[in-house]
Design a protein around this motif. Sequence first.
Motif, PDB file in Angstrom:
ATOM      1  N   LEU A  45       0.737  -1.227   0.188  1.00 36.64           N
ATOM      2  CA  LEU A  45       0.076   0.034   0.120  1.00 36.64           C
ATOM      3  C   LEU A  45       0.756   1.366   0.176  1.00 36.64           C
ATOM      4  CD1 LEU A  45      -2.632  -1.238   2.604  1.00 36.64           C
ATOM      5  CD2 LEU A  45      -2.993  -0.731   0.040  1.00 36.64           C
ATOM      6  N   LYS A  46       2.388   1.090   0.277  1.00 42.39           N
ATOM      7  CA  LYS A  46       3.269   2.301   0.176  1.00 42.39           C
ATOM      8  C   LYS A  46       2.704   3.291   1.009  1.00 42.39           C
ATOM      9  CE  LYS A  46       5.208   0.902  -4.265  1.00 42.39           C
ATOM     10  NZ  LYS A  46       4.634  -0.507  -4.222  1.00 42.39           N
ATOM     11  N   ALA A  47       2.049   3.072   2.210  1.00 37.15           N
ATOM     12  CA  ALA A  47       1.708   4.283   3.025  1.00 37.15           C
ATOM     13  C   ALA A  47       2.660   4.416   3.976  1.00 37.15           C
ATOM     14  CB  ALA A  47       0.225   3.916   3.860  1.00 37.15           C
ATOM     15  N   PRO A  48       2.748   5.633   4.686  1.00 39.41           N
ATOM     16  CA  PRO A  48       3.764   5.939   5.804  1.00 39.41           C
ATOM     17  C   PRO A  48       3.441   5.140   6.878  1.00 39.41           C
ATOM     18  CG  PRO A  48       2.931   7.779   4.658  1.00 39.41           C
ATOM     19  CD  PRO A  48       2.323   6.900   4.072  1.00 39.41           C
ATOM     20  N   THR A  49       4.198   4.644   7.440  1.00 43.00           N
ATOM     21  CA  THR A  49       4.118   3.623   8.770  1.00 43.00           C
ATOM     22  C   THR A  49       4.753   4.066  10.173  1.00 43.00           C
ATOM     23  OG1 THR A  49       3.722   1.795   7.309  1.00 43.00           O
ATOM     24  CG2 THR A  49       3.923   1.459   9.596  1.00 43.00           C
ATOM     25  N   PHE A  50       4.077   4.323  11.103  1.00 38.08           N
ATOM     26  CA  PHE A  50       4.798   4.892  12.392  1.00 38.08           C
ATOM     27  C   PHE A  50       4.208   3.735  13.432  1.00 38.08           C
ATOM     28  CE2 PHE A  50       3.373   8.365   9.767  1.00 38.08           C
ATOM     29  CZ  PHE A  50       4.597   9.378   9.696  1.00 38.08           C
ATOM     30  N   ILE A  51       5.498   3.529  14.044  1.00 33.42           N
ATOM     31  CA  ILE A  51       5.270   2.440  15.226  1.00 33.42           C
ATOM     32  C   ILE A  51       5.591   3.010  16.518  1.00 33.42           C
ATOM     33  CG2 ILE A  51       6.255   0.237  16.116  1.00 33.42           C
ATOM     34  CD1 ILE A  51       6.513  -0.524  13.249  1.00 33.42           C
ATOM     35  N   LEU A  52       4.719   3.022  17.425  1.00 34.56           N
ATOM     36  CA  LEU A  52       4.975   3.362  19.059  1.00 34.56           C
ATOM     37  C   LEU A  52       5.341   2.151  19.619  1.00 34.56           C
ATOM     38  CD1 LEU A  52       5.373   5.818  20.850  1.00 34.56           C
ATOM     39  CD2 LEU A  52       2.806   5.451  21.283  1.00 34.56           C
ATOM     40  N   ASP A  53       6.620   2.005  20.095  1.00 37.00           N
ATOM     41  CA  ASP A  53       6.975   1.058  20.877  1.00 37.00           C
ATOM     42  C   ASP A  53       6.871   1.366  22.479  1.00 37.00           C
ATOM     43  OD1 ASP A  53       8.160  -1.844  20.739  1.00 37.00           O
ATOM     44  OD2 ASP A  53       9.565  -0.867  22.035  1.00 37.00           O
ATOM     45  N   SER A  54       6.985   0.245  23.268  1.00 42.24           N
ATOM     46  CA  SER A  54       6.696   0.555  24.776  1.00 42.24           C
ATOM     47  C   SER A  54       8.006  -0.067  25.506  1.00 42.24           C
ATOM     48  CB  SER A  54       5.252   0.255  25.403  1.00 42.24           C
ATOM     49  OG  SER A  54       5.007  -1.045  25.059  1.00 42.24           O
ATOM     50  N   GLY A  55       8.914  -0.545  24.847  1.00 38.21           N
ATOM     51  CA  GLY A  55      10.376  -0.800  25.500  1.00 38.21           C
ATOM     52  C   GLY A  55      10.457  -2.143  25.182  1.00 38.21           C
ATOM     53  N   SER A  56      10.450  -2.557  23.990  1.00 39.64           N
ATOM     54  CA  SER A  56      10.638  -4.040  23.474  1.00 39.64           C
ATOM     55  C   SER A  56      12.053  -4.395  23.730  1.00 39.64           C
ATOM     56  CB  SER A  56      10.366  -4.190  21.896  1.00 39.64           C
ATOM     57  OG  SER A  56       8.825  -4.052  21.741  1.00 39.64           O
ATOM     58  N   THR A  57      12.290  -5.823  24.178  1.00 42.08           N
ATOM     59  CA  THR A  57      13.663  -6.265  24.430  1.00 42.08           C
ATOM     60  C   THR A  57      13.920  -7.052  23.076  1.00 42.08           C
ATOM     61  OG1 THR A  57      12.774  -7.688  25.810  1.00 42.08           O
ATOM     62  CG2 THR A  57      13.614  -5.839  26.923  1.00 42.08           C
ATOM     63  N   ASP A  58      12.953  -7.550  22.444  1.00 45.72           N
ATOM     64  CA  ASP A  58      13.284  -8.361  21.059  1.00 45.72           C
ATOM     65  C   ASP A  58      13.844  -7.680  19.880  1.00 45.72           C
ATOM     66  OD1 ASP A  58      10.859  -7.465  20.283  1.00 45.72           O
ATOM     67  OD2 ASP A  58       9.989  -9.285  20.414  1.00 45.72           O
ATOM     68  N   GLN A  59      13.383  -8.203  18.771  1.00 50.44           N
ATOM     69  CA  GLN A  59      13.894  -7.830  17.321  1.00 50.44           C
ATOM     70  C   GLN A  59      12.958  -6.793  16.731  1.00 50.44           C
ATOM     71  OE1 GLN A  59      16.938  -8.023  16.310  1.00 50.44           O
ATOM     72  NE2 GLN A  59      17.234  -9.044  18.180  1.00 50.44           N
ATOM     73  N   THR A  60      11.712  -6.308  17.795  1.00 49.09           N
ATOM     74  CA  THR A  60      10.647  -5.533  17.173  1.00 49.09           C
ATOM     75  C   THR A  60      11.157  -4.287  16.320  1.00 49.09           C
ATOM     76  OG1 THR A  60       9.282  -6.165  18.723  1.00 49.09           O
ATOM     77  CG2 THR A  60       8.711  -4.097  17.648  1.00 49.09           C
ATOM     78  N   LEU A  61      12.071  -3.682  16.968  1.00 48.14           N
ATOM     79  CA  LEU A  61      12.396  -2.209  16.292  1.00 48.14           C
ATOM     80  C   LEU A  61      13.228  -2.474  15.129  1.00 48.14           C
ATOM     81  CD1 LEU A  61      13.133  -0.226  19.660  1.00 48.14           C
ATOM     82  CD2 LEU A  61      11.102  -0.162  18.118  1.00 48.14           C
ATOM     83  N   SER A  62      14.092  -3.581  15.103  1.00 42.95           N
ATOM     84  CA  SER A  62      14.933  -3.950  14.041  1.00 42.95           C
ATOM     85  C   SER A  62      14.041  -4.289  12.828  1.00 42.95           C
ATOM     86  CB  SER A  62      15.856  -5.239  14.318  1.00 42.95           C
ATOM     87  OG  SER A  62      16.849  -4.749  15.325  1.00 42.95           O
ATOM     88  N   ILE A  63      13.101  -4.970  13.004  1.00 41.01           N
ATOM     89  CA  ILE A  63      12.042  -5.438  12.168  1.00 41.01           C
ATOM     90  C   ILE A  63      11.262  -4.144  11.260  1.00 41.01           C
ATOM     91  CG2 ILE A  63       9.876  -6.563  11.591  1.00 41.01           C
ATOM     92  CD1 ILE A  63      10.838  -8.750  13.649  1.00 41.01           C
ATOM     93  N   ALA A  64      10.831  -3.300  12.561  1.00 47.08           N
ATOM     94  CA  ALA A  64      10.309  -2.113  11.724  1.00 47.08           C
ATOM     95  C   ALA A  64      11.084  -1.061  10.950  1.00 47.08           C
ATOM     96  CB  ALA A  64       9.931  -1.269  13.127  1.00 47.08           C
ATOM     97  N   ALA A  65      12.587  -1.085  11.406  1.00 48.93           N
ATOM     98  CA  ALA A  65      13.568  -0.434  10.725  1.00 48.93           C
ATOM     99  C   ALA A  65      13.463  -1.180   9.023  1.00 48.93           C
ATOM    100  CB  ALA A  65      14.898  -0.337  11.184  1.00 48.93           C
ATOM    101  N   GLN A  66      13.452  -2.352   9.174  1.00 50.30           N
ATOM    102  CA  GLN A  66      13.633  -3.225   7.924  1.00 50.30           C
ATOM    103  C   GLN A  66      12.611  -2.763   6.725  1.00 50.30           C
ATOM    104  OE1 GLN A  66      13.908  -7.200   8.734  1.00 50.30           O
ATOM    105  NE2 GLN A  66      15.637  -6.921  10.284  1.00 50.30           N
ATOM    106  N   TYR A  67      11.236  -2.493   7.517  1.00 54.87           N
ATOM    107  CA  TYR A  67      10.342  -2.157   6.687  1.00 54.87           C
ATOM    108  C   TYR A  67      10.160  -0.513   6.359  1.00 54.87           C
ATOM    109  CZ  TYR A  67       8.338  -6.758   6.562  1.00 54.87           C
ATOM    110  OH  TYR A  67       8.260  -8.020   6.295  1.00 54.87           O
ATOM    111  N   GLY A  68      11.177   0.203   6.780  1.00 52.14           N
ATOM    112  CA  GLY A  68      11.190   1.671   6.745  1.00 52.14           C
ATOM    113  C   GLY A  68      10.222   2.512   7.460  1.00 52.14           C
ATOM    114  N   ALA A  69       9.563   1.856   8.465  1.00 50.01           N
ATOM    115  CA  ALA A  69       8.712   2.492   9.477  1.00 50.01           C
ATOM    116  C   ALA A  69       9.485   3.358  10.511  1.00 50.01           C
ATOM    117  CB  ALA A  69       7.998   1.564  10.346  1.00 50.01           C
ATOM    118  N   LYS A  70       8.611   4.803  10.616  1.00 53.63           N
ATOM    119  CA  LYS A  70       9.365   5.612  11.864  1.00 53.63           C
ATOM    120  C   LYS A  70       8.765   4.836  12.988  1.00 53.63           C
ATOM    121  CE  LYS A  70       9.252   9.318   8.428  1.00 53.63           C
ATOM    122  NZ  LYS A  70       8.950  10.704   8.078  1.00 53.63           N
TER     123      LYS A  70
END
Length: 285
Positions: free
Chosen positions: A28-53
């Motif tokens: 859908l190529k829509a801007p994607t924003f992710i609000l995390d609450s302190g993940s200790t796994d690979q969540t933020l790395s996965i978000a970065a791979q998909y170009g999410a802010k």
Amino acid sequence: MNKNFSFIILTYNEEIHLPRLLESIKNLKAPTFILDSGSTDQTLSIAAQYGAKTATNAFTNHPKQWDFALNHFDIRTPWIVGLDADQTVTPQLFQLLNDFNTDDYAEVSGIYFNRKNFFQGKWIRFGGYFPFYQLKMFRNGVGFSDLNENMDHRFVAPGKTIIWKNGYLLEENLKENDINFWIAKHQRYSDLVAEEELDRIKNIKAQSLKPSLLGNPDEQRAWLKRLWWKLPLGLRPYLYFSYRIIFKLGILDGKTGMKFHYLQGFWFRRLVDRKIKRLKTALKI
């Protein structure tokens, strides 16, 4: 880049879910924003791979977390879609979003999606769980998070709303395959619900929506919640469970479905009522 809408997603240790969701919406190529609450796994790395802010905020409850997300991110699109990390977009819903043009919805402020909920691999089709409409898409600057709730997070979009009945959000929390995880999570939720109901008894909180059986899906649920609060503590879980199993045909959901209805519709509700009674006794209400 999609100029009609952006996605916001809340996360906490969602490496098992996030790739599944992001794969379902990436084209859908829509801007994607992710609000995390302190993940200790690979969540933020996965978000970065998909170009999410991404951004991080300490978690209190879902309504407050959504409120922070809506006010924190610099979203430039006219519409926002708020999704949970354990949800995915079906091809039919993808097509509705892909065809979406804000000019065609000039008089609309919010759109309800139809959700299919799964528990331990089983689609919960009965017991009042399908169809189940959630306001998930709303105009930027119009829709907001209902802070009068502690656990049941919902968006409110003043004005005209419509329902997309075809095309579904699939919701399946794979962590809940471990029943101990489900129980621990709902132990925490029961505290939030009990505290919220006590606030309502003390007139500290009131419903944001006008309860109406003839209104939109959230107004209908507000009417049912108002009725629920009037029922006797301790008795109402039995009434609700019977309603789900018999009148809403929850018995047809089979063994796994019956376990879900028992846990969510009876065990959890009894736990909440016991905690409310303790709070009322301690405060001499």
